[in-house]
Design a protein around this motif. Structure first.
Motif, short mmCIF file in Angstrom:
data_model
loop_
_atom_site.label_atom_id
_atom_site.label_comp_id
_atom_site.label_asym_id
_atom_site.label_seq_id
_atom_site.Cartn_x
_atom_site.Cartn_y
_atom_site.Cartn_z
N SER A 215 0.83 -1.21 0.00
CA SER A 215 0.00 0.00 0.00
C SER A 215 0.86 1.26 0.00
O SER A 215 0.58 2.22 -0.72
CB SER A 215 -0.93 0.01 1.22
N MET A 216 1.92 1.24 0.80
CA MET A 216 2.82 2.40 0.85
C MET A 216 3.51 2.61 -0.50
O MET A 216 3.62 3.75 -0.98
CB MET A 216 3.84 2.20 1.96
N ASN A 217 3.95 1.54 -1.11
CA ASN A 217 4.62 1.66 -2.42
C ASN A 217 3.67 2.15 -3.50
O ASN A 217 4.06 2.92 -4.39
CB ASN A 217 5.25 0.34 -2.81
N ASN A 218 2.41 1.74 -3.42
CA ASN A 218 1.41 2.22 -4.37
C ASN A 218 1.20 3.73 -4.21
O ASN A 218 1.05 4.46 -5.20
CB ASN A 218 0.09 1.49 -4.18
N LEU A 219 1.19 4.20 -2.98
CA LEU A 219 1.03 5.64 -2.73
C LEU A 219 2.26 6.41 -3.18
O LEU A 219 2.15 7.56 -3.63
CB LEU A 219 0.74 5.89 -1.25
N ARG A 220 3.41 5.79 -3.09
CA ARG A 220 4.64 6.45 -3.55
C ARG A 220 4.59 6.74 -5.05
O ARG A 220 5.27 7.65 -5.53
CB ARG A 220 5.85 5.58 -3.23
N GLU A 221 3.81 5.98 -5.78
CA GLU A 221 3.70 6.22 -7.22
C GLU A 221 3.10 7.59 -7.53
O GLU A 221 3.30 8.13 -8.61
CB GLU A 221 2.86 5.12 -7.87
N PHE A 222 2.37 8.17 -6.56
CA PHE A 222 1.84 9.52 -6.72
C PHE A 222 2.90 10.58 -6.43
O PHE A 222 2.68 11.76 -6.68
CB PHE A 222 0.65 9.74 -5.77
N GLY A 223 4.04 10.14 -5.87
CA GLY A 223 5.09 11.09 -5.51
C GLY A 223 5.15 11.38 -4.02
O GLY A 223 6.02 12.14 -3.58
N VAL A 224 4.24 10.80 -3.25
CA VAL A 224 4.23 11.03 -1.81
C VAL A 224 5.40 10.30 -1.16
O VAL A 224 5.87 9.28 -1.64
CB VAL A 224 2.89 10.55 -1.20
N LYS A 225 5.88 10.86 -0.04
CA LYS A 225 6.96 10.25 0.73
C LYS A 225 6.42 9.84 2.10
O LYS A 225 5.36 10.30 2.53
CB LYS A 225 8.12 11.23 0.89
N PHE A 226 7.17 8.98 2.78
CA PHE A 226 6.75 8.51 4.10
C PHE A 226 7.79 8.87 5.16
O PHE A 226 8.99 8.88 4.91
CB PHE A 226 6.54 6.99 4.09
N ALA A 227 7.26 9.16 6.35
CA ALA A 227 8.11 9.40 7.52
C ALA A 227 7.65 8.47 8.64
O ALA A 227 6.45 8.21 8.80
CB ALA A 227 8.00 10.85 7.98
N ILE A 228 8.60 7.95 9.41
CA ILE A 228 8.28 7.23 10.63
C ILE A 228 8.44 8.20 11.79
O ILE A 228 9.51 8.78 11.99
CB ILE A 228 9.18 5.99 10.82
N ASP A 229 7.36 8.39 12.55
CA ASP A 229 7.33 9.35 13.64
C ASP A 229 7.68 8.68 14.96
O ASP A 229 7.49 7.48 15.14
CB ASP A 229 5.91 9.96 13.71
N ASP A 230 8.18 9.48 15.92
CA ASP A 230 8.51 8.99 17.27
C ASP A 230 9.42 7.77 17.21
O ASP A 230 9.27 6.83 17.99
CB ASP A 230 7.23 8.65 18.04
N PHE A 231 10.38 7.80 16.30
CA PHE A 231 11.27 6.65 16.10
C PHE A 231 12.06 6.38 17.37
O PHE A 231 12.67 7.29 17.95
CB PHE A 231 12.22 6.92 14.94
N GLY A 232 12.07 5.12 17.79
CA GLY A 232 12.77 4.72 19.00
C GLY A 232 11.82 4.30 20.11
O GLY A 232 12.26 3.75 21.12
N GLN A 233 10.51 4.51 19.92
CA GLN A 233 9.53 4.11 20.93
C GLN A 233 9.13 2.65 20.80
O GLN A 233 8.79 2.00 21.78
CB GLN A 233 8.27 4.98 20.85
N GLY A 234 9.14 2.13 19.58
CA GLY A 234 8.65 0.77 19.34
C GLY A 234 9.66 -0.29 19.71
O GLY A 234 10.82 -0.02 20.04
#
Length: 239
Positions: free
Chosen positions: A135-154
Protein backbone atom coordinates in the motif's frame (compact mmCIF):
# COMPACT_ATOMS: atom_id res chain seq x y z
CA UNK A 1 -17.95 15.33 23.47
CA UNK A 2 -20.77 15.09 20.96
CA UNK A 3 -19.47 12.82 18.18
CA UNK A 4 -21.53 14.68 15.61
CA UNK A 5 -19.59 17.89 16.34
CA UNK A 6 -16.48 16.37 14.79
CA UNK A 7 -17.76 16.70 11.24
CA UNK A 8 -19.53 20.01 11.51
CA UNK A 9 -18.08 22.55 9.11
CA UNK A 10 -15.10 24.42 10.56
CA UNK A 11 -15.18 22.49 13.86
CA UNK A 12 -11.80 21.03 12.95
CA UNK A 13 -8.75 23.03 11.92
CA UNK A 14 -4.96 22.64 12.01
CA UNK A 15 -2.02 24.36 13.54
CA UNK A 16 1.31 23.94 11.75
CA UNK A 17 4.62 23.42 13.54
CA UNK A 18 7.80 24.17 11.58
CA UNK A 19 10.64 21.75 10.96
CA UNK A 20 13.89 23.66 10.48
CA UNK A 21 17.01 22.71 8.60
CA UNK A 22 19.79 22.71 11.19
CA UNK A 23 22.41 24.44 9.07
CA UNK A 24 22.47 28.14 9.79
CA UNK A 25 20.88 30.31 7.14
CA UNK A 26 18.81 27.49 5.67
CA UNK A 27 15.04 28.04 5.30
CA UNK A 28 12.26 26.08 6.97
CA UNK A 29 12.13 22.54 5.61
CA UNK A 30 8.51 21.65 6.39
CA UNK A 31 5.44 22.10 8.55
CA UNK A 32 3.65 19.36 10.47
CA UNK A 33 -0.14 19.70 10.47
CA UNK A 34 -1.57 19.16 13.98
CA UNK A 35 -5.31 18.65 14.30
CA UNK A 36 -7.21 21.02 16.58
CA UNK A 37 -10.90 21.70 17.31
CA UNK A 38 -12.98 24.69 18.35
CA UNK A 39 -14.03 23.04 21.62
CA UNK A 40 -10.35 22.75 22.65
CA UNK A 41 -10.79 19.04 23.33
CA UNK A 42 -7.48 17.17 23.47
CA UNK A 43 -6.87 15.83 19.92
CA UNK A 44 -6.09 12.38 21.33
CA UNK A 45 -9.53 12.33 22.92
CA UNK A 46 -11.09 13.27 19.59
CA UNK A 47 -9.39 10.34 17.87
CA UNK A 48 -10.26 7.98 20.74
CA UNK A 49 -13.90 9.03 20.48
CA UNK A 50 -13.81 8.43 16.72
CA UNK A 51 -12.25 5.01 17.26
CA UNK A 52 -14.97 3.95 19.71
CA UNK A 53 -17.63 5.18 17.28
CA UNK A 54 -15.96 3.28 14.41
CA UNK A 55 -15.42 6.44 12.36
CA UNK A 56 -11.64 6.77 12.69
CA UNK A 57 -11.07 6.46 8.94
CA UNK A 58 -13.59 9.22 8.26
CA UNK A 59 -11.96 11.54 10.81
CA UNK A 60 -8.46 10.80 9.49
CA UNK A 61 -9.46 11.43 5.87
CA UNK A 62 -11.31 14.65 6.77
CA UNK A 63 -8.23 15.86 8.65
CA UNK A 64 -5.94 15.03 5.74
CA UNK A 65 -8.19 16.79 3.22
CA UNK A 66 -8.51 19.97 5.32
CA UNK A 67 -4.76 20.16 5.94
CA UNK A 68 -3.90 19.67 2.27
CA UNK A 69 -6.51 22.20 1.18
CA UNK A 70 -5.04 24.83 3.52
CA UNK A 71 -1.41 24.08 2.68
CA UNK A 72 -1.98 23.97 -1.09
CA UNK A 73 -2.45 27.75 -1.00
CA UNK A 74 1.15 28.05 0.17
CA UNK A 75 2.71 26.14 -2.72
CA UNK A 76 4.34 28.65 -5.03
CA UNK A 77 5.27 30.89 -2.10
CA UNK A 78 7.98 28.52 -0.88
CA UNK A 79 9.43 25.05 -1.14
CA UNK A 80 8.29 23.80 2.26
CA UNK A 81 6.91 20.31 2.67
CA UNK A 82 3.83 19.20 4.57
CA UNK A 83 3.90 16.39 7.14
CA UNK A 84 0.55 14.70 7.76
CA UNK A 85 -0.05 12.20 10.53
CA UNK A 86 -1.87 9.12 9.32
CA UNK A 87 -3.02 5.89 10.93
CA UNK A 88 -1.87 2.58 9.46
CA UNK A 89 -5.51 1.53 9.43
CA UNK A 90 -6.20 4.48 7.12
CA UNK A 91 -3.43 3.48 4.71
CA UNK A 92 -4.90 -0.04 4.62
CA UNK A 93 -8.52 1.09 4.32
CA UNK A 94 -10.07 -0.12 1.02
CA UNK A 95 -11.31 3.39 0.16
CA UNK A 96 -8.14 5.32 0.95
CA UNK A 97 -6.31 4.96 -2.36
CA UNK A 98 -9.35 6.23 -4.27
CA UNK A 99 -9.65 9.09 -1.78
CA UNK A 100 -5.97 9.92 -2.21
CA UNK A 101 -6.20 9.81 -6.00
CA UNK A 102 -9.05 12.33 -5.83
CA UNK A 103 -7.00 14.47 -3.43
CA UNK A 104 -4.10 14.55 -5.90
CA UNK A 105 -6.43 15.50 -8.74
CA UNK A 106 -7.90 18.33 -6.66
CA UNK A 107 -4.54 19.65 -5.39
CA UNK A 108 -1.90 18.49 -7.91
CA UNK A 109 0.76 20.88 -6.61
CA UNK A 110 0.86 19.24 -3.19
CA UNK A 111 2.14 15.77 -4.00
CA UNK A 112 5.86 16.42 -4.36
CA UNK A 113 5.69 18.35 -1.07
CA UNK A 114 3.85 15.71 0.96
CA UNK A 115 5.08 13.34 3.67
CA UNK A 116 2.68 10.86 5.28
CA UNK A 117 3.82 10.42 8.86
CA UNK A 118 3.23 7.03 10.49
CA UNK A 119 3.71 6.66 14.24
CA UNK A 120 6.42 4.12 15.00
CA UNK A 121 4.72 2.99 18.22
CA UNK A 122 1.60 1.80 16.37
CA UNK A 123 0.57 -1.74 17.28
CA UNK A 124 3.07 -4.29 16.02
CA UNK A 125 0.36 -6.32 14.30
CA UNK A 126 -0.37 -3.29 12.14
CA UNK A 127 3.26 -3.06 11.01
CA UNK A 128 3.28 -6.79 10.30
CA UNK A 129 0.30 -6.62 7.96
CA UNK A 130 1.47 -8.07 4.64
CA UNK A 131 -0.43 -5.40 2.68
CA UNK A 132 1.19 -2.40 4.35
CA UNK A 133 4.39 -2.28 2.31
CA UNK A 134 2.45 -2.77 -0.94
CA UNK A 135 0.00 0.00 0.00
CA UNK A 136 2.82 2.40 0.85
CA UNK A 137 4.62 1.66 -2.42
CA UNK A 138 1.41 2.22 -4.37
CA UNK A 139 1.03 5.64 -2.73
CA UNK A 140 4.64 6.45 -3.55
CA UNK A 141 3.70 6.22 -7.22
CA UNK A 142 1.84 9.52 -6.72
CA UNK A 143 5.09 11.09 -5.51
CA UNK A 144 4.23 11.03 -1.81
CA UNK A 145 6.96 10.25 0.73
CA UNK A 146 6.75 8.51 4.10
CA UNK A 147 8.11 9.40 7.52
CA UNK A 148 8.28 7.23 10.63
CA UNK A 149 7.33 9.35 13.64
CA UNK A 150 8.51 8.99 17.27
CA UNK A 151 11.27 6.65 16.10
CA UNK A 152 12.77 4.72 19.00
CA UNK A 153 9.53 4.11 20.93
CA UNK A 154 8.65 0.77 19.34
CA UNK A 155 10.07 -2.66 20.02
CA UNK A 156 11.63 -3.12 16.58
CA UNK A 157 12.56 0.37 15.40
CA UNK A 158 15.62 -0.50 13.29
CA UNK A 159 13.78 -3.36 11.63
CA UNK A 160 10.99 -1.00 10.52
CA UNK A 161 13.49 1.54 9.19
CA UNK A 162 15.25 -1.09 7.10
CA UNK A 163 12.17 -2.95 5.92
CA UNK A 164 9.94 -0.01 4.99
CA UNK A 165 12.68 2.34 3.80
CA UNK A 166 10.99 5.61 4.83
CA UNK A 167 12.21 8.74 3.13
CA UNK A 168 12.30 10.44 6.53
CA UNK A 169 12.81 9.30 10.13
CA UNK A 170 11.72 11.54 12.99
CA UNK A 171 13.68 10.61 16.10
CA UNK A 172 11.69 10.63 19.33
CA UNK A 173 12.09 13.67 21.61
CA UNK A 174 13.83 11.41 24.15
CA UNK A 175 17.02 11.73 22.10
CA UNK A 176 16.88 15.55 22.13
CA UNK A 177 16.33 15.93 25.86
CA UNK A 178 19.62 16.98 27.52
CA UNK A 179 21.48 15.96 24.35
CA UNK A 180 24.25 18.49 24.91
CA UNK A 181 25.24 16.76 28.17
CA UNK A 182 24.48 13.12 27.38
CA UNK A 183 27.41 11.46 25.62
CA UNK A 184 25.53 8.19 25.07
CA UNK A 185 22.78 9.97 23.17
CA UNK A 186 25.42 11.82 21.18
CA UNK A 187 27.15 8.57 20.25
CA UNK A 188 23.84 7.00 19.24
CA UNK A 189 22.85 9.94 17.02
CA UNK A 190 26.30 9.93 15.44
CA UNK A 191 25.95 6.21 14.67
CA UNK A 192 22.38 6.68 13.45
CA UNK A 193 23.38 9.48 11.10
CA UNK A 194 26.31 7.50 9.70
CA UNK A 195 24.07 4.49 9.03
CA UNK A 196 20.88 6.14 7.73
CA UNK A 197 21.85 9.72 6.90
CA UNK A 198 22.96 9.13 3.33
CA UNK A 199 19.60 7.71 2.15
CA UNK A 200 17.14 9.02 4.75
CA UNK A 201 16.28 12.54 5.88
CA UNK A 202 16.67 12.65 9.67
CA UNK A 203 14.63 14.95 11.91
CA UNK A 204 15.18 15.28 15.66
CA UNK A 205 11.97 16.05 17.54
CA UNK A 206 11.63 17.85 20.86
CA UNK A 207 14.49 20.36 20.62
CA UNK A 208 13.96 22.79 23.49
CA UNK A 209 17.33 24.50 24.04
CA UNK A 210 20.01 26.24 22.00
CA UNK A 211 22.67 23.89 23.40
CA UNK A 212 20.84 20.75 22.29
CA UNK A 213 20.21 22.35 18.89
CA UNK A 214 23.90 23.05 18.30
CA UNK A 215 24.95 19.52 19.25
CA UNK A 216 22.34 18.02 16.91
CA UNK A 217 23.70 20.23 14.14
CA UNK A 218 27.29 19.16 14.88
CA UNK A 219 26.24 15.50 14.74
CA UNK A 220 24.90 15.96 11.21
CA UNK A 221 21.16 15.75 11.93
CA UNK A 222 19.39 17.24 8.93
CA UNK A 223 16.46 19.03 10.58
CA UNK A 224 14.86 19.68 13.94
CA UNK A 225 11.46 20.27 15.45
CA UNK A 226 10.54 21.59 18.89
CA UNK A 227 9.39 24.63 20.83
CA UNK A 228 12.83 26.24 20.67
CA UNK A 229 12.53 26.26 16.87
CA UNK A 230 8.86 27.15 16.65
CA UNK A 231 5.51 26.43 18.28
CA UNK A 232 2.39 25.23 16.41
CA UNK A 233 0.34 28.07 14.93
CA UNK A 234 -2.30 28.59 12.29
CA UNK A 235 -0.87 29.02 8.80
CA UNK A 236 -1.59 32.31 7.06
CA UNK A 237 -3.22 31.69 3.69
CA UNK A 238 -0.91 32.54 0.83
CA UNK A 239 1.97 33.42 3.17
Amino acid sequence: MNIFEIFQEDFLYHEYQPLHYLREGQPIFAYEALLRNLSKVNPEQVFQTATRANILYKLDSVSIHKAVQTFANRIGHGQEHLFLNIYITTILHPNFHKFFEHLVESFPSIVQHLYLEVNESSAEEMWQNNLLKESMNNLREFGVKFAIDDFGQGSSSLKKAIEYQPECIKLDRFFASNLSKDERKQRFLSFFHSYFGKDTFIVLEGIETFEDLKVAEQLGIHAGQGYYLGKPAELAIGS
